[in-house]
Design a protein around this motif. Structure first.
Motif, PDB file in Angstrom:
ATOM      1  N   GLU A  32       0.836  -1.200   0.000  1.00 41.20           N
ATOM      2  CA  GLU A  32       0.000   0.000   0.000  1.00 41.20           C
ATOM      3  C   GLU A  32       0.868   1.247   0.000  1.00 41.20           C
ATOM      4  OE1 GLU A  32      -3.190   0.007  -0.424  1.00 41.20           O
ATOM      5  OE2 GLU A  32      -3.242  -2.198  -0.477  1.00 41.20           O
ATOM      6  N   ARG A  33       0.208   2.359  -0.340  1.00 44.19           N
ATOM      7  CA  ARG A  33       0.937   3.630  -0.379  1.00 44.19           C
ATOM      8  C   ARG A  33       1.476   3.986   0.999  1.00 44.19           C
ATOM      9  NH1 ARG A  33      -4.306   5.065  -1.619  1.00 44.19           N
ATOM     10  NH2 ARG A  33      -3.650   5.612  -3.728  1.00 44.19           N
ATOM     11  N   LEU A  34       2.626   4.701   0.975  1.00 42.28           N
ATOM     12  CA  LEU A  34       3.292   5.123   2.204  1.00 42.28           C
ATOM     13  C   LEU A  34       3.265   6.636   2.289  1.00 42.28           C
ATOM     14  CD1 LEU A  34       6.410   2.767   2.120  1.00 42.28           C
ATOM     15  CD2 LEU A  34       4.293   2.441   3.412  1.00 42.28           C
ATOM     16  N   GLY A  39       6.017  13.262   0.435  1.00 41.29           N
ATOM     17  CA  GLY A  39       4.733  13.016  -0.208  1.00 41.29           C
ATOM     18  C   GLY A  39       4.331  11.556  -0.092  1.00 41.29           C
ATOM     19  N   THR A  40       3.189  11.250  -0.614  1.00 41.40           N
ATOM     20  CA  THR A  40       2.648   9.889  -0.556  1.00 41.40           C
ATOM     21  C   THR A  40       3.072   9.113  -1.797  1.00 41.40           C
ATOM     22  OG1 THR A  40       0.738  10.672   0.694  1.00 41.40           O
ATOM     23  CG2 THR A  40       0.560   8.512  -0.323  1.00 41.40           C
ATOM     24  N   THR A  50       7.456   1.742 -10.871  1.00 40.82           N
ATOM     25  CA  THR A  50       7.171   2.995 -10.171  1.00 40.82           C
ATOM     26  C   THR A  50       8.479   3.601  -9.702  1.00 40.82           C
ATOM     27  OG1 THR A  50       5.868   4.041  -8.416  1.00 40.82           O
ATOM     28  CG2 THR A  50       6.944   1.951  -7.899  1.00 40.82           C
ATOM     29  N   ASN A  51       8.462   4.883  -9.443  1.00 41.55           N
ATOM     30  CA  ASN A  51       9.646   5.601  -8.982  1.00 41.55           C
ATOM     31  C   ASN A  51       9.556   5.858  -7.486  1.00 41.55           C
ATOM     32  OD1 ASN A  51      10.550   5.689 -11.639  1.00 41.55           O
ATOM     33  ND2 ASN A  51       9.683   7.726 -12.002  1.00 41.55           N
ATOM     34  N   LEU A  52      10.650   5.564  -6.795  1.00 44.38           N
ATOM     35  CA  LEU A  52      10.732   5.766  -5.351  1.00 44.38           C
ATOM     36  C   LEU A  52      12.069   6.397  -5.001  1.00 44.38           C
ATOM     37  CD1 LEU A  52       9.339   2.377  -3.937  1.00 44.38           C
ATOM     38  CD2 LEU A  52       8.135   4.561  -4.103  1.00 44.38           C
TER      39      LEU A  52
END
Length: 249
Positions: A32-34, A39-40, A50-52
């Motif tokens: 799940e989103r953090l 930001g989230t 996805t980019n993290l």
């Protein structure tokens, strides 16, 4: 209490800032989103990329929850091209970083457009420019090779090319120091990375301080010489006046 550290960022501080760079991952598990300070994040759904931030990507990699996609400039072909540019086509300058045109243009709260700078640009993601080294190229490559070498194609060759690129750029930086002088000349450091600046700052500032002392001593010697010549002319003029007075009497 005064700090004993020299001015500027330390290499460890530069590496810490590099951890905020965005990298691309391929999740292996749903997450799940953090809610982070920056930001989230988006929910992680395999196999969607996805980019993290780098620090979170490395954490997920060590937990075997994701694989890291290396940036295009970290491939063997790109590094060989960059090394060729550094050694043949840029004898006195460094290969330029990604151009602003390749960076997403943003708008501030007043409506004015601007180009964001590192680490708020995607210069280390899978969509980065392949033949340009970003600002945090050295520390980024070291962290990725340490934590995700199995995600990098031919990591041994990549390490060798990175070492060659680093040696060429350091030699070029030492050569640029020769252009420093007190005659108004200087040297440009366009394209130099964050870690290269942090490691060379002490050497460069030491050279500049030494040149300033030399220039100050030269300037003082010039002033002393001018004062001496002025005194000599004054004494000569006084002697001429005394001879004229003696002749008249």
């Amino acid at each position: 209490m005064a700090f004993s550290n020299p001015p500027g960022l330390l290499p460890t501080e530069v590496a810490f800032l590099c951890e905020m760079e965005q990298v691309t991952i391929v999740p292996r598990q749903r997450l799940e989103r953090l809610d982070l300070l920056g930001g989230t994040t988006r929910p992680l759904i395999p196999p969607q990329r996805t980019n993290l931030p780098l620090w979170l990507a490395i954490l997920l990699k060590r937990q075997r929850r994701a694989n890291i996609v290396p940036p295009p400039w970290l491939y063997v072909e790109s590094l060989e091209e960059i090394l060729e540019l550094e050694t043949k086509h840029f004898q006195t300058s460094f290969s330029l970083p990604p151009a602003p045109s390749s960076v997403a243009r943003q708008t501030d709260f007043t409506g004015k457009s601007f180009y964001a700078s590192t680490p708020f640009v995607e210069s280390c993601t899978a969509s980065a420019v392949p033949n340009a080294l970003p600002y945090h190229w050295f520390e980024m490559s070291e962290m990725l090779l340490d934590a995700a070498s199995d995600d990098i194609s031919d990591p041994d060759r990549v390490r060798q090319l990175l070492r060659d690129v680093r040696e060429v750029r350091l030699a070029k930086m030492r050569k640029e120091v020769e252009l420093l002088s007190g005659d108004g000349e200087g040297t440009r450091l366009d394209g130099v990375g964050a870690m290269e600046l942090a490691e060379s700052r002490g050497f460069l500032t030491g050279v500049i301080d030494g040149l300033r002392k030399i220039d100050a001593s030269r300037e003082q010697a010039r002033r002393d010489r001018e004062d001496e010549e002025r005194e000599n002319r004054r004494y000569n003029d006084e002697d001429d006046d005394d001879e004229e007075d003696n002749e008249m009497t």
